[in-house]
Motif scaffolding. Sequence first.
Motif, mmCIF file in Angstrom:
data_model
loop_
_atom_site.group_PDB
_atom_site.id
_atom_site.type_symbol
_atom_site.label_atom_id
_atom_site.label_comp_id
_atom_site.label_asym_id
_atom_site.label_seq_id
_atom_site.Cartn_x
_atom_site.Cartn_y
_atom_site.Cartn_z
ATOM 1 N N PHE A 180 -32.684 3.535 -6.910
ATOM 2 C CA PHE A 180 -34.043 3.156 -7.277
ATOM 3 C C PHE A 180 -34.665 2.403 -6.115
ATOM 4 C CE2 PHE A 180 -37.154 0.311 -9.286
ATOM 5 C CZ PHE A 180 -37.909 1.242 -9.959
ATOM 6 N N GLY A 181 -35.958 2.528 -5.940
ATOM 7 C CA GLY A 181 -36.638 1.805 -4.863
ATOM 8 C C GLY A 181 -36.516 2.541 -3.546
ATOM 9 N N ILE A 182 -35.935 1.886 -2.558
ATOM 10 C CA ILE A 182 -35.756 2.485 -1.240
ATOM 11 C C ILE A 182 -34.499 3.348 -1.293
ATOM 12 C CG2 ILE A 182 -35.437 2.027 1.209
ATOM 13 C CD1 ILE A 182 -36.618 -0.798 0.633
ATOM 14 N N ARG A 183 -34.666 4.647 -1.047
ATOM 15 C CA ARG A 183 -33.531 5.573 -1.175
ATOM 16 C C ARG A 183 -33.438 6.488 0.036
ATOM 17 N NH1 ARG A 183 -36.359 6.356 -6.091
ATOM 18 N NH2 ARG A 183 -37.025 8.332 -5.276
ATOM 19 N N TRP A 184 -32.223 6.837 0.381
ATOM 20 C CA TRP A 184 -31.976 7.838 1.419
ATOM 21 C C TRP A 184 -31.762 9.158 0.710
ATOM 22 C CZ3 TRP A 184 -32.428 9.079 6.281
ATOM 23 C CH2 TRP A 184 -31.685 10.126 6.805
ATOM 24 N N ARG A 185 -32.652 10.098 0.933
ATOM 25 C CA ARG A 185 -32.543 11.446 0.394
ATOM 26 C C ARG A 185 -32.623 12.386 1.584
ATOM 27 N NH1 ARG A 185 -30.566 9.328 -3.306
ATOM 28 N NH2 ARG A 185 -31.536 8.870 -5.287
ATOM 29 N N LEU B 208 -37.756 6.923 12.624
ATOM 30 C CA LEU B 208 -38.528 7.679 11.654
ATOM 31 C C LEU B 208 -39.681 8.389 12.348
ATOM 32 C CD1 LEU B 208 -38.781 4.979 8.846
ATOM 33 C CD2 LEU B 208 -37.230 6.925 8.916
ATOM 34 N N GLU B 209 -39.987 9.581 11.879
ATOM 35 C CA GLU B 209 -41.162 10.307 12.355
ATOM 36 C C GLU B 209 -42.303 9.958 11.409
ATOM 37 O OE1 GLU B 209 -40.320 14.493 12.534
ATOM 38 O OE2 GLU B 209 -38.452 14.160 13.608
ATOM 39 N N ILE B 210 -43.190 9.091 11.869
ATOM 40 C CA ILE B 210 -44.242 8.577 10.987
ATOM 41 C C ILE B 210 -45.606 9.025 11.482
ATOM 42 C CG2 ILE B 210 -45.288 6.495 10.061
ATOM 43 C CD1 ILE B 210 -42.649 5.116 10.352
ATOM 44 N N LYS B 211 -46.410 9.528 10.557
ATOM 45 C CA LYS B 211 -47.796 9.882 10.848
ATOM 46 C C LYS B 211 -48.662 8.654 10.563
ATOM 47 C CE LYS B 211 -46.755 14.567 9.535
ATOM 48 N NZ LYS B 211 -46.534 15.377 8.373
ATOM 49 N N VAL C 226 -36.273 9.141 4.045
ATOM 50 C CA VAL C 226 -36.237 7.905 3.271
ATOM 51 C C VAL C 226 -37.391 7.966 2.286
ATOM 52 C CG1 VAL C 226 -36.480 5.396 3.383
ATOM 53 C CG2 VAL C 226 -35.227 6.593 5.176
ATOM 54 N N GLU C 227 -37.112 7.669 1.027
ATOM 55 C CA GLU C 227 -38.168 7.656 -0.005
ATOM 56 C C GLU C 227 -38.289 6.240 -0.549
ATOM 57 O OE1 GLU C 227 -37.218 10.552 -3.006
ATOM 58 O OE2 GLU C 227 -37.277 12.209 -1.572
ATOM 59 N N TRP C 228 -39.557 5.834 -0.748
ATOM 60 C CA TRP C 228 -39.819 4.501 -1.265
ATOM 61 C C TRP C 228 -41.134 4.533 -2.029
ATOM 62 C CZ3 TRP C 228 -41.027 -0.325 2.200
ATOM 63 C CH2 TRP C 228 -41.031 -1.476 1.413
ATOM 64 N N LEU C 229 -41.064 4.555 -3.342
ATOM 65 C CA LEU C 229 -42.231 4.556 -4.223
ATOM 66 C C LEU C 229 -43.279 5.609 -3.816
ATOM 67 C CD1 LEU C 229 -42.889 0.748 -4.792
ATOM 68 C CD2 LEU C 229 -41.802 2.348 -6.360
ATOM 69 N N GLY C 230 -42.844 6.829 -3.681
ATOM 70 C CA GLY C 230 -43.760 7.912 -3.355
ATOM 71 C C GLY C 230 -44.000 8.118 -1.878
ATOM 72 N N LEU C 231 -43.597 7.194 -1.051
ATOM 73 C CA LEU C 231 -43.732 7.338 0.399
ATOM 74 C C LEU C 231 -42.478 8.038 0.915
ATOM 75 C CD1 LEU C 231 -45.379 6.576 2.929
ATOM 76 C CD2 LEU C 231 -44.108 4.439 2.994
ATOM 77 N N LYS C 232 -42.679 9.168 1.582
ATOM 78 C CA LYS C 232 -41.555 9.959 2.098
ATOM 79 C C LYS C 232 -41.644 9.991 3.612
ATOM 80 C CE LYS C 232 -41.325 12.589 -2.095
ATOM 81 N NZ LYS C 232 -41.431 13.840 -2.769
ATOM 82 N N LEU C 233 -40.638 9.404 4.266
ATOM 83 C CA LEU C 233 -40.621 9.282 5.718
ATOM 84 C C LEU C 233 -39.489 10.112 6.295
ATOM 85 C CD1 LEU C 233 -41.019 5.410 5.779
ATOM 86 C CD2 LEU C 233 -42.833 7.097 6.051
ATOM 87 N N LYS C 234 -39.832 11.047 7.202
ATOM 88 C CA LYS C 234 -38.814 11.888 7.839
ATOM 89 C C LYS C 234 -38.019 11.085 8.839
ATOM 90 C CE LYS C 234 -41.018 16.346 7.364
ATOM 91 N NZ LYS C 234 -41.519 17.517 8.026
ATOM 92 N N GLU D 265 -47.784 5.331 8.352
ATOM 93 C CA GLU D 265 -47.576 4.054 9.027
ATOM 94 C C GLU D 265 -48.412 2.958 8.374
ATOM 95 O OE1 GLU D 265 -47.581 2.154 13.512
ATOM 96 O OE2 GLU D 265 -48.828 3.907 13.112
ATOM 97 N N LYS D 266 -49.627 3.299 8.010
ATOM 98 C CA LYS D 266 -50.512 2.327 7.367
ATOM 99 C C LYS D 266 -49.918 1.854 6.039
ATOM 100 C CE LYS D 266 -55.284 1.705 5.902
ATOM 101 N NZ LYS D 266 -56.592 2.315 5.734
ATOM 102 N N ARG D 267 -49.405 2.799 5.243
ATOM 103 C CA ARG D 267 -48.790 2.439 3.958
ATOM 104 C C ARG D 267 -47.524 1.620 4.163
ATOM 105 N NH1 ARG D 267 -48.164 7.531 0.251
ATOM 106 N NH2 ARG D 267 -47.389 5.951 -1.184
ATOM 107 N N LEU D 268 -46.709 1.994 5.151
ATOM 108 C CA LEU D 268 -45.473 1.265 5.425
ATOM 109 C C LEU D 268 -45.768 -0.159 5.884
ATOM 110 C CD1 LEU D 268 -42.396 1.335 5.575
ATOM 111 C CD2 LEU D 268 -42.609 2.212 7.908
ATOM 112 N N LEU D 269 -46.733 -0.333 6.762
ATOM 113 C CA LEU D 269 -47.104 -1.666 7.232
ATOM 114 C C LEU D 269 -47.667 -2.526 6.092
ATOM 115 C CD1 LEU D 269 -48.631 -0.872 10.742
ATOM 116 C CD2 LEU D 269 -46.418 -1.925 10.230
ATOM 117 N N ALA D 270 -48.400 -1.901 5.175
ATOM 118 C CA ALA D 270 -48.916 -2.630 4.010
ATOM 119 C C ALA D 270 -47.757 -3.120 3.145
ATOM 120 C CB ALA D 270 -49.853 -1.747 3.202
#
Length: 178
Positions: free
Chosen positions: A161-166, A15-18, A170-178, A22-27
């Motif tokens: 619903f929840g963790i989705r591949w779009r 994943l390309e994470i800023k 990857v989308e997860w509750l408003g978090l969009k990770l390239k 990363e902070k939100r994902l780790l939380a």
Amino acid sequence: MAKAKPNSFIVEISLEIKPPEEKRLLARLEAARQVYNACLGESLKRLGLLRQSKVYRAAQKMPRGRTGKGATQKQREAAKARARAFREANKAVGFREYDLHSWAKQFNHCWLGEHLDINTIQKLATRAFKAVQQHSFGKRGRPRFKGRNQMDSVEGKSNTFGIRWREPRVEWLGLKLK
């Protein structure tokens, strides 16, 4: 008739994470770890209650019986009666997967619910229950609690619903990770 299961797979992608992502994902992974540990503790507690119950001890003393090829009718009936007794013992103390799901839904109504969806919480509960169940059957050792930064993966129940591949993220509750 059972519902047909769709094809599923597991894939590991980079994943390309800023930094803010990363902070939100780790939380979220930390929240998942805490839910898993709580469910694991509750499952182990219920297993202890199960092993102390009179119904369970009576089921253990019942003859094992046999099923399958070459088993007599009496052996099949003995096996069914013993399995029924174990199911009743599990039900009496709540040592079933969906009982743990019901217990775990409380986490959706506190601060953890801001980080995890209910399907992810239920899958974490299932993961903890399966580990304790394998331990109860004697197939695995006692499951261990996860320490800080030890929860590396989570899963959802479906891709709707929840963790989705779009595509392409990857989308997860408003978090969009390239």
